[in-house]
Scaffold this active site. Sequence first.
Site, PDB file in Angstrom:
ATOM      1  CD  GLU A   1      -2.493  -2.108   0.943  1.00 40.68           C
ATOM      2  OE1 GLU A   1      -1.472  -2.636   1.711  1.00 40.68           O
ATOM      3  OE2 GLU A   1      -3.136  -2.693   0.507  1.00 40.68           O
TER       4      GLU A   1
ATOM      5  NE  ARG B   1      -1.550  -6.117   2.340  1.00 39.43           N
ATOM      6  CZ  ARG B   1      -2.754  -6.431   1.798  1.00 39.43           C
ATOM      7  NH1 ARG B   1      -3.053  -7.622   1.617  1.00 39.43           N
ATOM      8  NH2 ARG B   1      -3.391  -5.427   1.117  1.00 39.43           N
TER       9      ARG B   1
ATOM     10  CG  HIS C   1      -2.902   4.644   1.071  1.00 36.77           C
ATOM     11  ND1 HIS C   1      -4.036   3.954   1.081  1.00 36.77           N
ATOM     12  CD2 HIS C   1      -1.932   4.341   2.411  1.00 36.77           C
ATOM     13  CE1 HIS C   1      -4.022   3.195   2.220  1.00 36.77           C
ATOM     14  NE2 HIS C   1      -2.928   3.358   2.812  1.00 36.77           N
TER      15      HIS C   1
END
Length: 667
Positions: A171, A221, A259
Amino acid sequence: MTAVLEHVLRPGRIGRLALPHRVVTGAMHLGWENRDDDGRSLAAFYLARVRGGAGLMVTGGAAVSAVGAGGPGYGVLDDPRFRARLRRVATEVREAGGLLALQLFHAGRYARPAAGGPHPVAPSAVYSAFSRHTPHALDPAQVEATVADFARGAHHARDLGFAAVEIMGSEGYLLDQFLSPLTNQRDDEWGGDPHRRMRFGTAVVRAVRAAVGPDFPVVVRMTGDDLMAGGTDRDTVAGYARALAAAGADALNVGVGWHESPVPTVQALVPPGHWVPVAVAVKEAVGALPVAASNRITRLAQAEEVLAGTPLDLVSMARPFLADPALVDRSRRGRPVNVCVACNQACIDRSLVDDPVSCMVNPAVGREHEPPPPPGGPPRAVAVVGAGPAGLKAAHDLALAGHRVTVYEADQEPGGQFRLAGRVPGKADYLDAIRYLTAELARLGGELRTGRPVTAADADLLRRYDGVVVATGVRPRRLDLPGVDLPHVLDYPAAFADGALGRRVVVIGGGGIAVDLAHLAGHPGAATPPRQVTILHRGDRLGPRLGRSTRWTVLAELRRQRVGLVPGVRDLRIGPDTVHYTAADGQPASVAADTVVIAAGQLPNDDNDDIVATARRAGVWHHVVGGARDSTGLDAVRAFDQGRAAAVAFQHAPHRTTPPVEIEERV
Ligand code: SF4
């Protein structure tokens, strides 16, 4: 085992950790990690999911240092009070038979520090449009110290009793920032070419592995596709995945997008399963190492398709476990599930501003630690007037508490505003939210009577009940405009009907419903030839109440559909085939229209006050919820929560001293 979920309910493994099934509850920052309650609310949140059949769960990010915290609401592992809360959480989950991994987190340039907090750091001083900060570049010694912070965090995780750790590297957070040429502009041992840009991530994994020993499960992740122009290419991603495996990762959990990336990843417009191929590419790079897919997988049936049709080992689902803590158990038993509708309104949008997270369709999120309402004595009879989201939620919760519930709905179908929303492309799950509530209501013995309005003349009917929940919803607001009574001018509920719209559609209004209608009218395939759709609105900002994570995607979609967006209009006048107005620059303007739709807000339904007055005169407990209570800017999060609150309030309500009147209802 439910045959159709054969792959997803099969036991799995990450390193030495045995998993009861193949679904991982993905990390969610909840916003109450720092609550000074000894970890009670955090523990209750995870325990509710353990009871609902969750397997391995990953906590929201625990910052490995103060500078790595995403915002003031993040817990920092150096803080002994936070660690004490985490110890309670880990202990209670373990004792309940659950598996909880601690996510080790560093926001890097995405950190939004509290006033007076440390300035964000990153590999290079590259401004972030997400955090609106330009970070300080870490010097080599600080990079080494940051690696050590992750190792110390991992050591804490093991010491606190967690079952595993997940290193947050997707992310667009710190590990991604080191990997990407966009944000790593160094030319030292930590940057300069793909190999050196990978070095931070692999150094973190090695250090974490060394801190926890060979047997403790370590998940990473990682980002499978950052969706950033000029970002990390596919070959580098594949090489990085192999390097993480070689450094000691036991599994990879694949996220998509940063993001800051301009491509929607988790919004309702993204088709379910859209990003699975990204995780498959990572799996193909690493061979036997377990790999999880994530993003826009909302049901176990979809997870089953993923696992049956690809070499992937696991599916990570986050928001669906907010919507339904018993997602796994319900699916296993073939019972309806409270589906996440991907609205982001009570979860991601709140998380982005560090507010406590909840869930639109499950407002119990964040309240798991609250004592249940008092038993409320013997079952009582409750009428709910209106079967929109607020009414159905109240009815469901009242029936769950054991009461005899009858829902009266004037329309032939339940759902209210959700029935309209469910027609908008990408929002079909809103209909499932209604199906879930009505199915559960029926299972709990509640009754739904459609096509049965309740009015002021129904005093005898209302007197039969111990309580009345008024959830009559809203009616569209009329605008006093020249031409508003012409036959081609519709209010917004009428415009959602099949065949209601002509080829040239003008929507008057600038809120969420106007946006939804324009989207419905203009989407490809809605009409042949495609409709020409224009939104005329008075303000300068279309959809001002749409959430931060959603508004930009919806507006981009409208532009893609070539919907005309005209702000700042005045002096509207509707003619037989044209809408005239004064444009923002003061010039007269017009747009051709076969259909004009007024979507300029709403007012509480007229019946509302009459029903309340009737209930009051009859001496019956009553409560008004949803749009009937407050129609300003329709808010489904508020509607669901008021439905929940009405059921709680009724539990506290004193019993009637006079018995309800037994009258045969004339339907
Ligand atoms: Fe899903 Fe919306 Fe609930 Fe978030 S708030 S979990 S997106 S239904």
